[in-house]
Design an enzyme around this catalytic site. Structure first.
Site, PDB file in Angstrom:
ATOM      1  N   GLN A   1      -7.648  14.733   2.996  1.00 64.18           N
ATOM      2  CA  GLN A   1      -6.943  13.901   2.021  1.00 64.18           C
ATOM      3  C   GLN A   1      -7.723  13.758   0.712  1.00 64.18           C
ATOM      4  OE1 GLN A   1      -6.257   9.437   2.679  1.00 64.18           O
ATOM      5  NE2 GLN A   1      -4.236  10.356   2.840  1.00 64.18           N
TER       6      GLN A   1
ATOM      7  N   HIS B   1     -11.532  12.466   0.257  1.00 63.89           N
ATOM      8  CA  HIS B   1     -11.654  11.100   0.773  1.00 63.89           C
ATOM      9  C   HIS B   1     -11.713  11.020   2.290  1.00 63.89           C
ATOM     10  CE1 HIS B   1     -11.143   6.790   0.712  1.00 63.89           C
ATOM     11  NE2 HIS B   1     -10.017   6.846   1.376  1.00 63.89           N
TER      12      HIS B   1
ATOM     13  N   PHE C   1       0.857  -1.184   0.000  1.00 61.79           N
ATOM     14  CA  PHE C   1       0.000   0.000   0.000  1.00 61.79           C
ATOM     15  C   PHE C   1       0.894   1.236   0.000  1.00 61.79           C
ATOM     16  CE2 PHE C   1      -4.470   1.182   0.864  1.00 61.79           C
ATOM     17  CZ  PHE C   1      -5.096   0.028   0.440  1.00 61.79           C
TER      18      PHE C   1
ATOM     19  N   LEU D   1     -14.610   5.433  -5.217  1.00 61.16           N
ATOM     20  CA  LEU D   1     -13.207   5.109  -4.946  1.00 61.16           C
ATOM     21  C   LEU D   1     -12.732   3.846  -5.649  1.00 61.16           C
ATOM     22  CD1 LEU D   1     -10.762   5.889  -2.968  1.00 61.16           C
ATOM     23  CD2 LEU D   1     -11.483   3.844  -1.773  1.00 61.16           C
TER      24      LEU D   1
ATOM     25  N   HIS E   1      -7.938  11.403  -2.324  1.00 60.01           N
ATOM     26  CA  HIS E   1      -7.477  10.085  -2.744  1.00 60.01           C
ATOM     27  C   HIS E   1      -7.154  10.178  -4.229  1.00 60.01           C
ATOM     28  CE1 HIS E   1      -7.184   5.840  -3.529  1.00 60.01           C
ATOM     29  NE2 HIS E   1      -7.329   5.575  -2.235  1.00 60.01           N
TER      30      HIS E   1
ATOM     31  N   ARG F   1      -0.552   9.343  -0.421  1.00 61.31           N
ATOM     32  CA  ARG F   1      -1.645   9.855  -1.254  1.00 61.31           C
ATOM     33  C   ARG F   1      -1.521  11.332  -1.616  1.00 61.31           C
ATOM     34  NH1 ARG F   1      -6.435   6.578   1.893  1.00 61.31           N
ATOM     35  NH2 ARG F   1      -5.776   4.565   1.059  1.00 61.31           N
TER      36      ARG F   1
ATOM     37  N   ARG G   1      -2.961  10.966   6.059  1.00 58.31           N
ATOM     38  CA  ARG G   1      -3.074   9.583   6.558  1.00 58.31           C
ATOM     39  C   ARG G   1      -2.496   8.591   5.556  1.00 58.31           C
ATOM     40  NH1 ARG G   1      -6.845   5.373   5.680  1.00 58.31           N
ATOM     41  NH2 ARG G   1      -8.279   6.679   4.489  1.00 58.31           N
TER      42      ARG G   1
ATOM     43  N   GLU H   1      -6.419   1.948  -3.257  1.00 56.02           N
ATOM     44  CA  GLU H   1      -4.973   1.953  -3.465  1.00 56.02           C
ATOM     45  C   GLU H   1      -4.459   0.511  -3.597  1.00 56.02           C
ATOM     46  OE1 GLU H   1      -2.989   5.169  -1.228  1.00 56.02           O
ATOM     47  OE2 GLU H   1      -2.151   3.470  -0.143  1.00 56.02           O
TER      48      GLU H   1
HETATM   49  C1  LIG Z   1     -14.548   4.353  -0.267  1.00 59.96           C
HETATM   50  C2  LIG Z   1     -13.651   4.318   0.924  1.00 59.96           C
HETATM   51  C3  LIG Z   1     -12.711   3.303   1.067  1.00 59.96           C
HETATM   52  C4  LIG Z   1     -11.884   3.266   2.186  1.00 59.96           C
HETATM   53  N1  LIG Z   1     -10.971   2.248   2.320  1.00 59.96           N
HETATM   54  C5  LIG Z   1     -10.190   2.203   3.430  1.00 59.96           C
HETATM   55  C6  LIG Z   1      -9.246   1.139   3.621  1.00 59.96           C
HETATM   56  O1  LIG Z   1      -9.135   0.237   2.802  1.00 59.96           O
HETATM   57  N2  LIG Z   1      -8.502   1.142   4.741  1.00 59.96           N
HETATM   58  C7  LIG Z   1      -8.600   2.127   5.683  1.00 59.96           C
HETATM   59  O2  LIG Z   1      -7.883   2.074   6.679  1.00 59.96           O
HETATM   60  N3  LIG Z   1      -9.493   3.124   5.536  1.00 59.96           N
HETATM   61  C8  LIG Z   1     -10.289   3.188   4.437  1.00 59.96           C
HETATM   62  N4  LIG Z   1     -11.186   4.208   4.302  1.00 59.96           N
HETATM   63  C9  LIG Z   1     -11.419   5.123   5.420  1.00 59.96           C
HETATM   64  C10 LIG Z   1     -12.277   4.433   6.466  1.00 59.96           C
HETATM   65  O3  LIG Z   1     -13.175   3.549   5.851  1.00 59.96           O
HETATM   66  C11 LIG Z   1     -13.097   5.416   7.309  1.00 59.96           C
HETATM   67  O4  LIG Z   1     -12.255   6.425   7.772  1.00 59.96           O
HETATM   68  C12 LIG Z   1     -13.705   4.700   8.496  1.00 59.96           C
HETATM   69  O5  LIG Z   1     -14.433   3.574   8.068  1.00 59.96           O
HETATM   70  C13 LIG Z   1     -14.602   5.586   9.342  1.00 59.96           C
HETATM   71  O6  LIG Z   1     -15.136   4.789  10.373  1.00 59.96           O
HETATM   72  P1  LIG Z   1     -15.885   5.432  11.621  1.00 59.96           P
HETATM   73  O7  LIG Z   1     -16.163   4.343  12.586  1.00 59.96           O
HETATM   74  O8  LIG Z   1     -15.135   6.598  12.107  1.00 59.96           O
HETATM   75  O9  LIG Z   1     -17.233   5.992  11.013  1.00 59.96           O
HETATM   76  P2  LIG Z   1     -18.313   5.404   9.940  1.00 59.96           P
HETATM   77  O10 LIG Z   1     -18.048   4.014   9.525  1.00 59.96           O
HETATM   78  O11 LIG Z   1     -18.414   6.452   8.890  1.00 59.96           O
HETATM   79  O12 LIG Z   1     -19.617   5.386  10.799  1.00 59.96           O
HETATM   80  C14 LIG Z   1     -20.227   6.563  11.274  1.00 59.96           C
HETATM   81  C15 LIG Z   1     -21.453   6.149  12.054  1.00 59.96           C
HETATM   82  O13 LIG Z   1     -21.980   7.289  12.705  1.00 59.96           O
HETATM   83  C16 LIG Z   1     -23.384   7.330  12.504  1.00 59.96           C
HETATM   84  N5  LIG Z   1     -23.790   8.726  12.643  1.00 59.96           N
HETATM   85  C17 LIG Z   1     -23.264   9.822  12.074  1.00 59.96           C
HETATM   86  N6  LIG Z   1     -23.914  10.915  12.508  1.00 59.96           N
HETATM   87  C18 LIG Z   1     -24.868  10.496  13.366  1.00 59.96           C
HETATM   88  C19 LIG Z   1     -25.867  11.139  14.137  1.00 59.96           C
HETATM   89  N7  LIG Z   1     -26.044  12.470  14.119  1.00 59.96           N
HETATM   90  N8  LIG Z   1     -26.665  10.389  14.900  1.00 59.96           N
HETATM   91  C20 LIG Z   1     -26.552   9.037  14.934  1.00 59.96           C
HETATM   92  N9  LIG Z   1     -25.612   8.364  14.219  1.00 59.96           N
HETATM   93  C21 LIG Z   1     -24.787   9.101  13.455  1.00 59.96           C
HETATM   94  C22 LIG Z   1     -23.581   6.726  11.137  1.00 59.96           C
HETATM   95  O14 LIG Z   1     -24.905   6.279  10.972  1.00 59.96           O
HETATM   96  C23 LIG Z   1     -22.578   5.569  11.214  1.00 59.96           C
HETATM   97  O15 LIG Z   1     -23.149   4.494  11.909  1.00 59.96           O
HETATM   98  C24 LIG Z   1     -11.997   4.263   3.171  1.00 59.96           C
HETATM   99  C25 LIG Z   1     -12.932   5.289   3.007  1.00 59.96           C
HETATM  100  C26 LIG Z   1     -13.728   5.329   1.891  1.00 59.96           C
HETATM  101  C27 LIG Z   1     -14.649   6.489   1.716  1.00 59.96           C
END
Ligand SMILES: Cc1cc2nc3c(=O)[nH]c(=O)nc-3n(C[C@H](O)[C@H](O)[C@H](O)COP(=O)(O)OP(=O)(O)OC[C@H]3O[C@@H](n4cnc5c(N)ncnc54)[C@H](O)[C@@H]3O)c2cc1C
Length: 592
Positions: free
Chosen positions: A245, A358, A124, A257, A247, A291, A403, A260
């Site tokens: 960031q 991203h 990666f 997306l 991407h 990135r 990141r 990578e």
């Molecule tokens: C397409 C894509 C691919 C990616 N691939 C990778 C990867 O391969 N490896 C890596 O390390 N990272 C990757 N990332 C980054 C990573 O996926 C995210 O940073 C990470 O999943 C975020 O997780 P989280 O638990 O912070 O929030 P999320 O998974 O975004 O969850 C947020 C939660 O909060 C809830 N929520 C939000 N606001 C409220 C509210 N007001 N009231 C109640 N609930 C609420 C939502 O419903 C959800 O349940 C990727 C990102 C994207 C966009």
């Protein structure tokens, strides 16, 4: 028009977690398995949280493919983040990584396997062996659906541990008492429009990112920065929000997306001359440089007229030489995305790609346990009692100014687990809930009632779209003093327009217009934090590339930004350069 009720019901929990993504569900699992009464709120069904979209992998120095260790992972993370990350938190995360990945494996997460049964790891961006010498395979992957596998595994474990899920419940605002301690949240059931106070001894924000403040984004529509909005309205600062960031490989025109991991499996970027241009910019890591570096190189190629397509506005990601069998086995979703969003068969044609927003490196400032911290005014900081933040909405800070790929999923599970452990250690079962203030719901309800009764002439979607357009225009891959100053002006005008939004059909039943209007308040706080912080930082570091200040300036700018909503005020705090046990990695020029 139905008015919102003034007296609203209350439910009491040991802990309330807002967000059911990877970070929220890793924390809730720790709490529920320890016997605490835990509520998890989510705007969507838990397994539809944005973590489900994560494709490429989770970083951990398992060393399954060749020699690797946490110290090299730490070096890559510090350097990748352009020396703005806190080195104590980075050391903690990289040391914990193998443990948390094996734990996920034991929870049943279906990782890809090597022939000897160990977890498969792919290369990666920015992952190197021996302090930058050569690429290393550190990304633990479940095909190109790693987030999907992670989220489903965590959800099933949470169901078993009897976590209470409040599905399609939207948290509106924090409840703080007279001491400033957090004692719960006010939330809205999206289906019925009913509100409730969820009273808690501990509240954890795990609300994910705010990629939807930009027009072209890889993020889901629900990523509207709600945690940041709620924190800002409660008087708490947001840290390092200027660092967003891009991407390198969003599908041109669609924003979806392309992981990578494609370049990890051997995919290369080419310009209109068919040249593998990354060889010129990053002779050692080439297409697998971090990135920010690859995005800027792509932008440069496009600016210098070597972009592809009729408008010369993108470059191409070429996978053809990887071979159809490997693509189908390791990158099945990419094949599908190529078909659906670019109308190409990626085994036979390259995919058109452009840098696309991203990930936010900034967020709600926390310490290594996930506790939210605020400045004391004398250079020290204090904990906000009862409030934690984890995942993308938090800034620990392990990602610094940029990141590394796979470090977000790692951040979710390391700090989700750490926050869970820290809460468990407080013996909450033995403690009483602090009394709710009499006006606990007043702030949230007046915001909601204001929207319900508004007769303003602005439409929610118009203002939201104009915020996105302004952020895209004035706060992109390359920034200048003039553009950022103009961006601040535009966003402030939009903040005024936001105060006059109204929407049709204010019935109490399921109403997406109401939800979008509430989300708008969060979008604007995040956009203000980003543009004001970016306008102030007069250097280039990581993802913040400032054409008028093209060099990194460690003397004046090696510090974290803190933005406060009230008065758009900025403060700065020191970067933690001292790791837990090893020597500091001193800032060096970032070449790859
Ligand atoms: C397409 C894509 C691919 C990616 N691939 C990778 C990867 O391969 N490896 C890596 O390390 N990272 C990757 N990332 C980054 C990573 O996926 C995210 O940073 C990470 O999943 C975020 O997780 P989280 O638990 O912070 O929030 P999320 O998974 O975004 O969850 C947020 C939660 O909060 C809830 N929520 C939000 N606001 C409220 C509210 N007001 N009231 C109640 N609930 C609420 C939502 O419903 C959800 O349940 C990727 C990102 C994207 C966009």
């Amino acid at each position: 028009m139905a008015a919102i009720k003034s007296a609203i019901p209350t439910r009491r929990f040991d802990a309330v977690i807002v967000g059911a993504g990877g970070s929220g569900m890793r924390a809730s699992l720790q709490l529920a398995e320890a016997g605490l009464n835990v509520a998890v709120l989510s705007k969507v069904f838990p397994t539809r949280s944005h973590t489900v979209a994560a494709q490429g992998g989770i970083g951990a120095s398992l060393g399954n493919m060749s020699e690797d260790n946490w110290y090299w992972h730490m070096f890559d993370t510090v350097k990748g983040g352009d020396y703005l990350g806190d080195q104590d938190a980075i050391e903690f995360m990289c040391r914990e990584a193998p443990k948390v990945v094996y734990e996920l494996e034991h929870f049943g997460m279906p990782f890809d396997r090597n022939p000897d049964g160990t977890i498969y790891q792919r290369p990666f961006g920015g992952h190197t062996a021996n302090l930058g010498e050569k690429p290393v395979q550190r990304a633990c992957a479940a095909a190109d659906r790693t987030g999907h596998a992670l989220l489903h595994t965590l959800y099933q474990r949470n169901v078993r541990a009897r976590t209470h899920f409040f599905v399609e419940w939207m948290a509106l605002d924090l409840v703080r008492d007279a001491d400033g301690d957090v004692v719960g949240v006010v939330a809205l059931e999206m289906e019925t429009g009913e509100c409730m106070i969820l009273e808690a001894k501990t509240t954890i924000f795990a609300t994910g990112g705010a990629g939807r403040i930009f027009a072209a984004s890889t993020n889901a529509f629900i990523n509207t920065g709600d945690g940041m909005g709620m924190a800002a309205r409660a008087g708490l600062p947001l840290q390092d929000m200027e660092f967003w960031q891009f991407h390198p490989t969003g599908v041109s025109g669609a924003g979806v997306l392309i992981t990578e991991g494609v370049r990890g499996e051997g995919g290369i970027l080419i310009n209109s001359n068919g040249e593998r241009f990354m060889e010129r910019y990053a002779p050692t890591l080439k297409d697998l440089a971090p990135r920010d570096f690859v995005s800027r190189s792509m932008d440069q190629e496009i600016k210098e007229g070597r972009g592809c397509g009729p408008n010369k506005d993108h470059v191409l990601l070429d996978l053809r030489h990887i071979g159809s069998e490997t693509i189908q086995k390791r990158l099945p979703s990419i094949l599908e995305i190529g078909h659906k969003f670019a109308n190409v068969d990626a085994t036979k044609e390259p995919i058109p790609v452009v840098p696309t927003i991203h990930y936010q490196m900034g967020g709600i400032p926390t310490n290594i346990h996930g506790q939210v911290v605020v400045p004391n005014g004398d250079g020290s900081q204090k904990v906000v009692n009862g409030l934690y933040a984890i995942g993308e909405c938090a800034c620990v800070s392990v990602h610094g100014a940029n990141r590394l790929g796979t470090n977000s999923l790692l951040d979710l599970v390391v700090f989700g687990r750490a926050a869970g452990n820290h809460v468990v250690a407080q013996n909450l079962k033995q403690k009483e809930n602090k009394p709710l203030p009499k006006d606990a719901a007043e702030f949230a309800m007046s915001r909601l009632n204001g929207l319900e009764t508004s007769t303003g002439s602005e439409r929610v979607q118009d203002v939201a779209n104009d915020i996105r357009a302004a952020m895209q225009k004035y706060c992109g891959v390359f920034r200048t003093d003039d553009m950022l100053a103009k961006g601040v002006e535009e966003i402030m005008k939009l903040d005024e327009r936001r105060k006059h939004v109204s929407y049709k059909d204010k019935s109490m039943v399921f109403n997406t217009a109401r939800v979008e209007a509430l989300e708008l308040d969060n979008l604007i706080e995040t956009a203000k934090a980003t543009i004001v912080s970016a306008n102030a930082r007069k250097e280039s570091r990581g993802a913040h590339a400032q054409d008028d200040h093209p060099k990194r300036d460690d003397e004046n700018w090696m510090k974290h930004t803190l933005w406060f909503s009230e008065g758009n005020r900025l403060e700065y705090k020191a970067v933690v350069t001292k790791p837990l046990t090893v020597e500091t990695f001193k800032p060096k020029a970032r070449t790859f």
